[in-house]
Design a protein around this motif. Sequence first.
Motif: not given
Length: 340
Positions: A70-78, A264-279, A301-304
Amino acid sequence: MSRMIIDTNILYSLVGLSPNQKVINSPIDQFKLSITTPSLIEVISKYHNDLDSIKKCISPIINESIELISIGHTPISNGFLYRLHFANKIDEVKDIIDNVRTLKISREAEFYRFILILVVSGLFEVIREDGYKFDNNVQNQSQLELVQTLLESNMEFILDFFKVELRDGYINGNEQQSALNAFETILIGLLNGFHVNYHMIKTDTVKISRSQDSIKNLHDSLENDNFDKKFKKYIDNPISLASKQKHKSVVDNYLKEMEKGLSGVFGLTENSLSFLMSKVEDAYKNGRKLRKNDIFDFLIVISLNMPDALILTLDKGFLKDLEDLHPNSYKKCLDLGFLN
């Protein structure tokens, strides 16, 4: 054991909806497989009129042969998943499917707005350095304040505009083009707003009542500028203006400040920030337009950030991203034969 996070195309092959020979020939079934809620949202949105196909895709999750992340930005309940699994007719779960599709559009619209604000803020800096800034400190500060007001006052409008255009795009089957058109429409509108603000400061008409003289001065200043003519060749892709070599130092400085500000922005991991910056960097330096897939790739990518996580994908664009972003994932896809 590594956690192998698969994309939708691999899932479609595994459940028999769209068999892919690369997946069939691979030893993927020997690994612990996972899938993210963003991917599941794509599944439900794609097969919103096909309950059997949705059931096939969620069955491995229900029987726990595939782990759901489950990625917090896009939750789906059981609860949602079990309702879909035990439904007999599509009408019984129309509310769930509609909610998921609405969530998908909302997240896509939010992401487009987020990228737009990042991109246009840097583009304003490029244009300022191209002759639209002031040496006078008071005027310069006034311009920066008007730019901030221009963006902040239009945040909700921009979000709603993207939602409407994306929704229409999904209805008409051209959501990618609708999103790009919406992006460019808003970007051009903001550039025009920047242009007017510049001349309001230049003619000292920011805080003056709308007398005929002040309006005429502003009008004449705008007419004599030829702003539209200067940037006409960039109208199809305004971001490409920033790719000019003479703007390289401005763009590089802005990208550094942006990355620093986003760290350090909440919800952004190191990998997701790198992905965002590359775009964003690719947009500035190569004039590349955003792909709709980039949005959910970003969420995956957040799941990494999870221990021993690797992403498996068949998408060529995503594979190219992973080559630099997460070489271990890229190598695993290469080992499994997912690259041509």
